[in-house]
Design a protein around this motif. Structure first.
Motif, PDB file in Angstrom:
ATOM      1  N   VAL A  96      -3.698 -51.685 -67.844  1.00  6.96           N
ATOM      2  CA  VAL A  96      -2.795 -50.659 -67.339  1.00  6.96           C
ATOM      3  C   VAL A  96      -1.518 -50.825 -68.149  1.00  6.96           C
ATOM      4  N   ILE A  97      -1.148 -49.778 -68.874  1.00  8.59           N
ATOM      5  CA  ILE A  97       0.016 -49.837 -69.752  1.00  8.59           C
ATOM      6  C   ILE A  97       1.130 -48.976 -69.161  1.00  8.59           C
ATOM      7  N   ASP A  98       2.263 -49.624 -68.948  1.00 15.38           N
ATOM      8  CA  ASP A  98       3.446 -48.965 -68.393  1.00 15.38           C
ATOM      9  C   ASP A  98       3.145 -48.207 -67.102  1.00 15.38           C
ATOM     10  N   HIS A  99       2.277 -48.745 -66.301  1.00 18.46           N
ATOM     11  CA  HIS A  99       1.946 -48.231 -64.961  1.00 18.46           C
ATOM     12  C   HIS A  99       1.323 -46.844 -64.960  1.00 18.46           C
ATOM     13  N   THR A 100       1.015 -46.278 -66.135  1.00 19.03           N
ATOM     14  CA  THR A 100       0.500 -44.908 -66.161  1.00 19.03           C
ATOM     15  C   THR A 100      -0.766 -44.727 -66.992  1.00 19.03           C
ATOM     16  N   LEU A 101      -0.957 -45.547 -68.017  1.00 14.79           N
ATOM     17  CA  LEU A 101      -2.091 -45.389 -68.924  1.00 14.79           C
ATOM     18  C   LEU A 101      -3.148 -46.436 -68.601  1.00 14.79           C
ATOM     19  N   TYR A 102      -4.350 -45.982 -68.293  1.00 13.70           N
ATOM     20  CA  TYR A 102      -5.455 -46.867 -67.944  1.00 13.70           C
ATOM     21  C   TYR A 102      -6.454 -46.855 -69.094  1.00 13.70           C
ATOM     22  N   ILE A 103      -6.780 -48.045 -69.620  1.00 15.31           N
ATOM     23  CA  ILE A 103      -7.656 -48.156 -70.780  1.00 15.31           C
ATOM     24  C   ILE A 103      -8.726 -49.212 -70.517  1.00 15.31           C
ATOM     25  N   GLN A 104      -9.944 -48.911 -70.955  1.00 13.79           N
ATOM     26  CA  GLN A 104     -11.007 -49.904 -70.954  1.00 13.79           C
ATOM     27  C   GLN A 104     -11.364 -50.210 -72.396  1.00 13.79           C
ATOM     28  N   GLY A 105     -11.496 -51.496 -72.707  1.00 14.38           N
ATOM     29  CA  GLY A 105     -11.849 -51.911 -74.056  1.00 14.38           C
ATOM     30  C   GLY A 105     -10.606 -52.155 -74.893  1.00 14.38           C
ATOM     31  N   PHE A 106     -10.831 -52.691 -76.080  1.00 13.51           N
ATOM     32  CA  PHE A 106      -9.708 -53.030 -76.960  1.00 13.51           C
ATOM     33  C   PHE A 106      -9.925 -52.348 -78.303  1.00 13.51           C
ATOM     34  N   ASP A 107      -9.511 -51.103 -78.375  1.00 14.18           N
ATOM     35  CA  ASP A 107      -9.602 -50.316 -79.597  1.00 14.18           C
ATOM     36  C   ASP A 107      -8.286 -50.490 -80.335  1.00 14.18           C
ATOM     37  N   GLN A 108      -8.299 -51.304 -81.402  1.00 12.21           N
ATOM     38  CA  GLN A 108      -7.067 -51.639 -82.111  1.00 12.21           C
ATOM     39  C   GLN A 108      -6.318 -50.399 -82.593  1.00 12.21           C
ATOM     40  N   GLN A 109      -7.029 -49.443 -83.157  1.00 12.73           N
ATOM     41  CA  GLN A 109      -6.375 -48.244 -83.686  1.00 12.73           C
ATOM     42  C   GLN A 109      -5.698 -47.451 -82.568  1.00 12.73           C
ATOM     43  N   GLN A 110      -6.412 -47.256 -81.456  1.00 14.89           N
ATOM     44  CA  GLN A 110      -5.853 -46.512 -80.331  1.00 14.89           C
ATOM     45  C   GLN A 110      -4.617 -47.229 -79.776  1.00 14.89           C
ATOM     46  N   LEU A 111      -4.705 -48.539 -79.602  1.00 18.49           N
ATOM     47  CA  LEU A 111      -3.566 -49.290 -79.078  1.00 18.49           C
ATOM     48  C   LEU A 111      -2.392 -49.273 -80.044  1.00 18.49           C
ATOM     49  N   HIS A 112      -2.667 -49.380 -81.330  1.00 17.72           N
ATOM     50  CA  HIS A 112      -1.582 -49.343 -82.312  1.00 17.72           C
ATOM     51  C   HIS A 112      -0.853 -48.001 -82.263  1.00 17.72           C
ATOM     52  N   GLN A 113      -1.611 -46.907 -82.147  1.00 18.07           N
ATOM     53  CA  GLN A 113      -0.994 -45.580 -82.075  1.00 18.07           C
ATOM     54  C   GLN A 113      -0.177 -45.405 -80.801  1.00 18.07           C
ATOM     55  N   ARG A 114      -0.642 -45.973 -79.710  1.00 16.50           N
ATOM     56  CA  ARG A 114       0.031 -45.760 -78.420  1.00 16.50           C
ATOM     57  C   ARG A 114       1.207 -46.701 -78.180  1.00 16.50           C
ATOM     58  N   ILE A 115       1.031 -47.994 -78.515  1.00 13.04           N
ATOM     59  CA  ILE A 115       2.080 -48.961 -78.178  1.00 13.04           C
ATOM     60  C   ILE A 115       2.536 -49.816 -79.358  1.00 13.04           C
ATOM     61  N   GLY A 116       1.813 -49.791 -80.452  1.00 11.19           N
ATOM     62  CA  GLY A 116       2.159 -50.582 -81.621  1.00 11.19           C
ATOM     63  C   GLY A 116       1.592 -51.993 -81.549  1.00 11.19           C
ATOM     64  N   LEU A 117       0.895 -52.373 -82.591  1.00 13.72           N
ATOM     65  CA  LEU A 117       0.386 -53.733 -82.741  1.00 13.72           C
ATOM     66  C   LEU A 117       0.843 -54.235 -84.106  1.00 13.72           C
ATOM     67  N   THR A 118       1.360 -55.451 -84.143  1.00 11.88           N
ATOM     68  CA  THR A 118       1.773 -56.006 -85.426  1.00 11.88           C
ATOM     69  C   THR A 118       0.732 -57.011 -85.890  1.00 11.88           C
ATOM     70  N   THR A 119       0.676 -57.215 -87.192  1.00 13.73           N
ATOM     71  CA  THR A 119      -0.267 -58.169 -87.759  1.00 13.73           C
ATOM     72  C   THR A 119       0.439 -59.119 -88.724  1.00 13.73           C
ATOM     73  N   THR A 120       1.706 -59.401 -88.470  1.00 12.13           N
ATOM     74  CA  THR A 120       2.473 -60.249 -89.383  1.00 12.13           C
ATOM     75  C   THR A 120       2.136 -61.728 -89.216  1.00 12.13           C
ATOM     76  N   ASP A 121       1.766 -62.154 -88.033  1.00 12.05           N
ATOM     77  CA  ASP A 121       1.404 -63.541 -87.764  1.00 12.05           C
ATOM     78  C   ASP A 121       0.011 -63.788 -88.350  1.00 12.05           C
ATOM     79  N   THR A 122      -0.149 -64.843 -89.130  1.00 11.92           N
ATOM     80  CA  THR A 122      -1.441 -65.101 -89.777  1.00 11.92           C
ATOM     81  C   THR A 122      -2.534 -65.462 -88.778  1.00 11.92           C
TER      82      THR A 122
END
Length: 151
Positions: A96-122
């Protein structure tokens, strides 16, 4: 920064890596044990959206791997009842993201577009890494095709 309630199976390698990625991306994450929740049909449907219920099953659950349960042969009502009775059947994570968005699974592209995912840490996974297939299952199948580890 997003506030995320992350329903996981404690001990799951991929859930741990997914959680690490969310946190290293600056998101505030509160974890919950998916297996200890009081699930209801309405609550689960919020995560599943319009997807066929058969796609919402954890394909590595022991009952599915053994052939005891075939999600495609269940009515939606029976499928949801099975998940409520045995939450290991639910494909994870649920978020549950920000109390409004409900998601099942971990789709990196979808999550990056919606909330941002960084990949700077090795140690953080990349956008192309598979974070949905259990690495234990892959290892076990190579070692023993009859393995039934409850992923």
């Amino acid at each position: 920064m997003a506030h995320i309630i992350f329903f996981q199976k404690p001990g799951c390698i991929n859930n741990r890596r997914q959680l690490q990625w969310l946190q290293s991306s600056g998101h505030e994450v509160h974890t919950e044990n998916l297996l200890q929740q009081q699930w209801t049909t309405e609550r689960l449907k919020a995560f599943f959206g319009n997807r066929p219920i058969a796609e919402c099953f954890n394909q590595t659950a022991p009952a599915i791997k053994s052939g005891q349960l075939t999600p495609e042969h269940l009515s939606d009502e029976d499928a949801l009842a099975a998940m409520i009775k045995d939450p290991i059947l639910i494909k994870r994570p649920l978020m549950v993201i920000d109390h409004t968005l409900y998601i099942q699974g971990f789709d990196q592209q979808q999550l990056h577009q919606r909330i941002g995912l960084t990949t700077t840490d090795t140690t953080t996974p990349t956008m192309t890494e598979d974070l949905t297939t259990c690495p234990r299952q892959t290892t076990e199948h190579a070692a023993s095709p009859d393995s039934s580890h409850p992923a």
